[in-house]
Design an enzyme around this catalytic site. Structure first.
Site, mmCIF file in Angstrom:
data_model
loop_
_atom_site.group_PDB
_atom_site.id
_atom_site.type_symbol
_atom_site.label_atom_id
_atom_site.label_comp_id
_atom_site.label_asym_id
_atom_site.label_seq_id
_atom_site.Cartn_x
_atom_site.Cartn_y
_atom_site.Cartn_z
ATOM 1 N N LYS A 117 -20.341 6.514 -10.799
ATOM 2 C CA LYS A 117 -19.457 5.346 -10.805
ATOM 3 C C LYS A 117 -19.399 4.834 -12.239
ATOM 4 C CE LYS A 117 -17.588 2.426 -7.593
ATOM 5 N NZ LYS A 117 -17.116 2.614 -6.223
ATOM 6 N N GLY A 123 -12.744 -11.497 2.293
ATOM 7 C CA GLY A 123 -12.005 -10.857 1.215
ATOM 8 C C GLY A 123 -10.791 -10.160 1.798
ATOM 9 N N VAL A 124 -9.589 -10.627 1.427
ATOM 10 C CA VAL A 124 -8.390 -9.923 1.935
ATOM 11 C C VAL A 124 -7.616 -9.330 0.764
ATOM 12 C CG1 VAL A 124 -7.752 -10.565 4.288
ATOM 13 C CG2 VAL A 124 -7.559 -12.276 2.499
ATOM 14 N N GLY A 125 -8.308 -8.460 0.030
ATOM 15 C CA GLY A 125 -7.706 -7.769 -1.113
ATOM 16 C C GLY A 125 -7.015 -6.494 -0.673
ATOM 17 N N ASN A 126 -7.018 -5.514 -1.561
ATOM 18 C CA ASN A 126 -6.259 -4.274 -1.323
ATOM 19 C C ASN A 126 -6.639 -3.568 -0.031
ATOM 20 O OD1 ASN A 126 -4.700 -4.330 -3.690
ATOM 21 N ND2 ASN A 126 -6.486 -3.711 -4.871
ATOM 22 N N VAL A 127 -7.933 -3.393 0.211
ATOM 23 C CA VAL A 127 -8.345 -2.674 1.428
ATOM 24 C C VAL A 127 -8.128 -3.562 2.649
ATOM 25 C CG1 VAL A 127 -10.246 -1.589 2.666
ATOM 26 C CG2 VAL A 127 -10.036 -1.266 0.193
ATOM 27 N N ALA A 128 -8.654 -4.781 2.592
ATOM 28 C CA ALA A 128 -8.674 -5.616 3.797
ATOM 29 C C ALA A 128 -7.274 -6.024 4.247
ATOM 30 C CB ALA A 128 -9.551 -6.831 3.575
ATOM 31 N N TYR A 129 -6.343 -6.182 3.323
ATOM 32 C CA TYR A 129 -4.982 -6.532 3.747
ATOM 33 C C TYR A 129 -4.442 -5.402 4.656
ATOM 34 C CZ TYR A 129 -0.042 -7.579 3.848
ATOM 35 O OH TYR A 129 1.222 -7.836 4.293
#
Ligand SMILES: NC(=O)C1=CN([C@@H]2O[C@H](COP(=O)(O)OP(=O)(O)OC[C@H]3O[C@@H](n4cnc5c(N)ncnc54)[C@H](O)[C@@H]3O)[C@@H](O)[C@H]2O)C=CC1
Ligand SMILES: CC(C)CC(=O)C(=O)O
Length: 365
Positions: free
Chosen positions: A80, A180-186
């Site tokens: 990473k 968290g409602v970012g890229n994945v969670a949205y």
């Protein structure tokens, strides 16, 4: 910080510190283990408060990728990278190109992709300097943004966890608290909403919460309230370390299934989850959809093939629950066992002599 002591403790192969004064690049690449193949893992850009925090993060994330890639059945090792800086204000083309040159210098030992704070556009800039980058634009015949595929994997893995926790994989009517409602969670919320789940969401970035409320009829709560909310499933989809002494004292959920990496603050918190009877889908097993998707680029990207493999996350999560029950161990240990056994089996299988271009026999030709 005693870096070598840390590397020895968890057996890291290599840590590379990269700086470029002109662009402001300050990056660290950590390669944990390449037994299975080149280390593949994303680059996170984050405003770390201290260099020590950045080193801790990259080390933990890199080791997580060794386990994630092994458990997902990929022939890839774990690595990473982190870039220290604010992803909203500190990016520039020269930074990603300088970073790409450092990656190229590793000659394939590390392959990068997106993570928190980096985008497809950033990967395309890296790609100007190296081919050891995935998640680049579909215009290059590549897979693009991995987040929607990660979300799909979390969704199928959550169904396996629901089956374990509630006896049915049906998510209709289940109350799911999403942190968290970012890229994945949205994208995850899209699937859950379609299935008829009730969503409770939180984020420190207000517009993201507003979007989830508008698009999915989600109920918004303050970030400090998300742990104590009455819900069936808790889906951590922000940053790591959220399953800790404090959150465990508040959690009401029977199942934890989310996208975030390194959800357990310490291993003792995974043991505590087992004692509390909470079904925990180990982070790196359930969130492997993104890396499965970008890894497919290495074969010449095929979306159907990638999605088929991502669907296997359901069985993988279910297998972890089985091992945990058979051996009466917490699920995070069951997942570790599954990953470690694969690495050891492959290490053994590859132990026989195979001539390569650097061997004396090759030089004799
Ligand atoms: N993007 C991907 O394909 C993959 C992501 N992951 C992991 O999933 C997690 C989410 O990733 P992305 O959606 O890509 O990142 P993102 O940056 O798009 O979303 C994370 C969201 O969490 C919010 N957040 C941060 N701290 C918070 C807090 N204390 N409380 C509430 N919200 C908070 C942020 O404002 C942001 O909206 C990360 O841990 C990432 O490492 C894991 C595998 C693949
Ligand atoms: C975002 C992925 C493409 C790879 C990765 O770094 C991860 O799964 O955490």
């Amino acid at each position: 910080m005693e870096l070598f002591a840390k590397m020895v403790e968890r057996d890291y192969e290599q840590v590379v510190v990269c700086q470029d004064k002109t662009s402001g690049l300050k990056a660290i690449i950590a390669i944990h283990d390449t037994t299975l193949g080149p280390a593949l893992g994303g680059t996170r850009m984050w405003k770390y408060a201290t260099e020590e925090e950045a080193i801790e993060d990259v080390l933990r994330l890199a080791r997580g990728m060794t386990y994630k890639n092994a458990a997902a059945g990929l022939n890839l090792g774990g690595g990473k990278a982190v870039i220290i800086g604010d992803p909203r204000s500190d990016k520039n083309e020269e930074m990603f190109r300088a970073f790409g040159r450092y990656i190229q210098g590793l000659n394939g030992r590390y392959i990068t992709a997106e993570d928190v704070g980096t985008t497809v556009e950033d990967m395309d800039m890296i790609h100007q300097e190296t081919d050891y980058v995935t998640g680049i634009s579909p215009a290059f015949g590549a897979s693009g943004n991995p987040s929607p595929v990660t979300a799909y994997g979390v969704y199928v893995g959550m169904k396996a966890a629901a089956k374990e926790g509630f006896g049915s994989e049906d998510l209709a009517g289940k109350t799911i608290a999403v942190q968290g409602v970012g890229n994945v969670a949205y994208n995850l919320c899209k699937y859950l909403h379609k299935d008829g789940a009730e969503l409770i969401v939180t984020d420190i970035h207000k517009p993201s919460v507003e979007r989830a409320v508008a698009d999915f009829g989600a109920t918004a709560v303050d970030p400090t309230e998300i742990y104590s909310i009455k819900c069936d499933i808790f889906a951590p989809c922000a940053l790591g370390g959220v399953i800790n002494d404090d959150s465990l004292a508040k959690l009401k959920a029977s199942v934890i299934a989310g996208a975030a990496n390194n959800q357990l603050k310490e291993e003792k918190h995974g043991v505590r989850l087992q004692e509390m009877g909470i079904v925990y889908a180990p982070d790196y097993v359930i969130n492997a959809g993104g890396v499965i998707n970008v890894a497919d680029e290495l074969n010449g990207y095929n979306r159907d093939r990638a999605f088929k493999k991502v669907e296997g996350i359901y069985d993988n999560v279910a297998r972890v629950f089985e091992i945990a029950k058979e051996e009466n161990i917490p699920t995070f240990q069951a997942a570790d066992r599954m990953a470690e056994q694969r690495i050891e089996r492959v290490r053994y299988a590859r132990g026989t002599f195979l001539q390569n271009e650097h061997h004396i026999l090759s030089r004799k030709k």
